[in-house]
Design a protein around this motif. Sequence first.
Motif, PDB file in Angstrom:
ATOM      1  N   ILE A  18       0.848  -1.187   0.000  1.00 62.07           N
ATOM      2  CA  ILE A  18       0.000   0.000   0.000  1.00 62.07           C
ATOM      3  C   ILE A  18       0.887   1.242   0.000  1.00 62.07           C
ATOM      4  CG2 ILE A  18      -1.756   1.305   1.280  1.00 62.07           C
ATOM      5  CD1 ILE A  18      -2.698  -1.355   2.458  1.00 62.07           C
ATOM      6  N   SER A  19       0.591   2.200  -0.873  1.00 67.22           N
ATOM      7  CA  SER A  19       1.403   3.419  -0.960  1.00 67.22           C
ATOM      8  C   SER A  19       0.806   4.534  -0.119  1.00 67.22           C
ATOM      9  CB  SER A  19       1.498   3.874  -2.420  1.00 67.22           C
ATOM     10  OG  SER A  19       0.231   4.365  -2.861  1.00 67.22           O
ATOM     11  N   THR A  21       0.196   7.420  -1.202  1.00 65.34           N
ATOM     12  CA  THR A  21      -0.812   8.061  -2.054  1.00 65.34           C
ATOM     13  C   THR A  21      -2.170   7.382  -1.901  1.00 65.34           C
ATOM     14  OG1 THR A  21       0.905   8.648  -3.663  1.00 65.34           O
ATOM     15  CG2 THR A  21      -1.373   8.712  -4.433  1.00 65.34           C
ATOM     16  N   GLN A  22      -2.158   6.040  -1.845  1.00 62.00           N
ATOM     17  CA  GLN A  22      -3.406   5.303  -1.648  1.00 62.00           C
ATOM     18  C   GLN A  22      -4.047   5.634  -0.306  1.00 62.00           C
ATOM     19  OE1 GLN A  22      -1.385   1.450  -2.733  1.00 62.00           O
ATOM     20  NE2 GLN A  22      -3.438   0.954  -3.463  1.00 62.00           N
ATOM     21  N   ALA A  25      -5.626   8.978  -0.398  1.00 59.58           N
ATOM     22  CA  ALA A  25      -6.902   8.932  -1.127  1.00 59.58           C
ATOM     23  C   ALA A  25      -8.007   8.334  -0.246  1.00 59.58           C
ATOM     24  CB  ALA A  25      -6.748   8.116  -2.406  1.00 59.58           C
ATOM     25  N   GLN A  26      -7.649   7.329   0.558  1.00 55.96           N
ATOM     26  CA  GLN A  26      -8.632   6.732   1.460  1.00 55.96           C
ATOM     27  C   GLN A  26      -9.079   7.732   2.519  1.00 55.96           C
ATOM     28  OE1 GLN A  26      -6.652   3.229   2.946  1.00 55.96           O
ATOM     29  NE2 GLN A  26      -6.658   2.197   0.947  1.00 55.96           N
ATOM     30  N   TYR A 245      -3.121  -5.533  -0.156  1.00 54.30           N
ATOM     31  CA  TYR A 245      -3.050  -4.186  -0.708  1.00 54.30           C
ATOM     32  C   TYR A 245      -4.429  -3.578  -0.964  1.00 54.30           C
ATOM     33  CZ  TYR A 245      -3.388  -6.714  -5.214  1.00 54.30           C
ATOM     34  OH  TYR A 245      -3.764  -7.540  -6.249  1.00 54.30           O
ATOM     35  N   THR A 246      -5.485  -4.371  -0.731  1.00 56.27           N
ATOM     36  CA  THR A 246      -6.842  -3.821  -0.832  1.00 56.27           C
ATOM     37  C   THR A 246      -7.374  -3.381   0.534  1.00 56.27           C
ATOM     38  OG1 THR A 246      -7.924  -5.976  -0.553  1.00 56.27           O
ATOM     39  CG2 THR A 246      -7.350  -5.319  -2.801  1.00 56.27           C
ATOM     40  N   ILE A 248      -7.873  -1.116   3.920  1.00 56.53           N
ATOM     41  CA  ILE A 248      -8.135   0.325   4.026  1.00 56.53           C
ATOM     42  C   ILE A 248      -7.808   0.812   5.431  1.00 56.53           C
ATOM     43  CG2 ILE A 248      -9.944   2.100   3.933  1.00 56.53           C
ATOM     44  CD1 ILE A 248     -11.256   0.469   1.716  1.00 56.53           C
ATOM     45  N   ARG A 443     -10.422  -4.806 -13.155  1.00 60.09           N
ATOM     46  CA  ARG A 443     -10.226  -3.622 -12.310  1.00 60.09           C
ATOM     47  C   ARG A 443     -10.534  -2.331 -13.057  1.00 60.09           C
ATOM     48  NH1 ARG A 443      -4.241  -5.437 -10.710  1.00 60.09           N
ATOM     49  NH2 ARG A 443      -4.300  -5.586 -12.994  1.00 60.09           N
TER      50      ARG A 443
END
Length: 508
Positions: A18-19, A21-22, A25-26, A245-246, A248, A443
Amino acid sequence: MTFKPTAEDLVQMNGQGISATQVQAQIDNFKSGFPKSHLDAPATPDNGGIITLGTKEIEHYEKQYKTLAKGKKVLKFVPASGAATRMFKDLYSFTATYFGVANNFDKEFPAVKEFLDNLDSFAFYNDLKACMLRSELDINEYMQRRDYSTVINFLLKEQYMGYGSLPKALLKFHRYGEVQRTPLEEHIVEGALYALNSDGTVDLHFTISPEHRAAFRRKLNEVKAYYEGTMGIKLKVSMSEQKHYTDIIAVDEQNQPIRDEEGRLVFRPGGHGALIENLNEQRADLIFIKNIDNVVPDWMKPVTVTYKKVIAGMLLELKEKVDDALRTLDGNPDAKTVKKIADFAAKELNITVPNDCDAKTLHTLLNRPMRVCGMVKNLGEPGGGPFFTIDTRGRRSLQVVESAQVNHNDPQQESLFQGSTHFNPVDLVCCTKNYRGRYFDLRQYVDPQTGFISKKTKGAVTLKSQELPGLWNGAMADWITLFVEVPVETFNPVKTVNDLLRKEHREG
């Protein structure tokens, strides 16, 4: 707030794939929330949103499935993650509050009374009895002296039968004389009846939790030879886990990341929508999707088997038409041909086609993953239903919409939601290859704006949890979708342990 990870955070996140940036965004999603779905109309048989089939059509599509599935690889995809804890919610609550006396047992604990009154009717009863006997306890004696908590603890606690922490797939649901079956086994039997490949294999894929992998393997090793021998099949079973990686980030009510006792960031699974990643890895021409707990004994299976073949036959027939249309569009067709294909897309696939649609636009509209979803008449079950919706680009399409996605404070939207006549039982068949035989990247067909946020309690802390677009909701938002009415007999989920007492789950 801008998320500024520490060096330790970066190591942790890198380990999960997980980055920063992700995560940012979350957090932004937590702040802004997700837009509610714009319902245009409930999908019904009257407005063409749900297809109803007569006897001749049922026979036709069943034959089509037999013909068109020849030589194709068929797979059954079963979401089976998570423990069965919620199945036993009433029993857990009871053992925490019952100390041998109740002023009015029937009124205080009605669900527990029903469970105890019918204890010997459950397929797991003999195992429970034997488990207590190994500890030199007689189940009948404990029932007579109303020591119900001990009996229930032997069923649920990990050091005994462990039903509270096992996955539903491995609980004994159904009884056949002296034999009992788990949902895992019922899906094997079902698969042999409608998802048998030309080479005699039944290909099943289960999504599981990592802590259950060993137990799944043990059960499969225990039953594989039996079902291969009795049903004349060859089983091919694969498993996958939800991708880390999904996950949250969890935040508090001020949208600040929550940390555990060791100072590490807390991540939570992104819900069943994360399984689009797992589905994307499957390699098959036709994929059936059905939840782990929606299984029935053999005497109830024929109607399910028939309609599985019917919706698959319909999908394969339409897939051939779509592939032919795409090949025609590749060949620089004249305006009349384009118009004919546009009419097909609008009338048979419920696709909103722009006026004066050109070949290139039409090609894009048709070159997408396809699914046919069974829908049952709404009998008051909570959950999603079929609707026509309008997306942010003004496009009208068929979607499965969950209650959490609806603005219930808007009288018009609430009225449309309440006007739904059908319910989503998670009864899907999918084609994930394009007309050239290449797999779509699933995706790319997700609507990221269809996630939702909920609040959960962890100890004394209230945290906000975010779920990805649901697997059959926003994760498939940009698929070609058709809804077909299927009998309510095909939908028999087990949400609480007492659901196993319904006649649909008893011996025939």
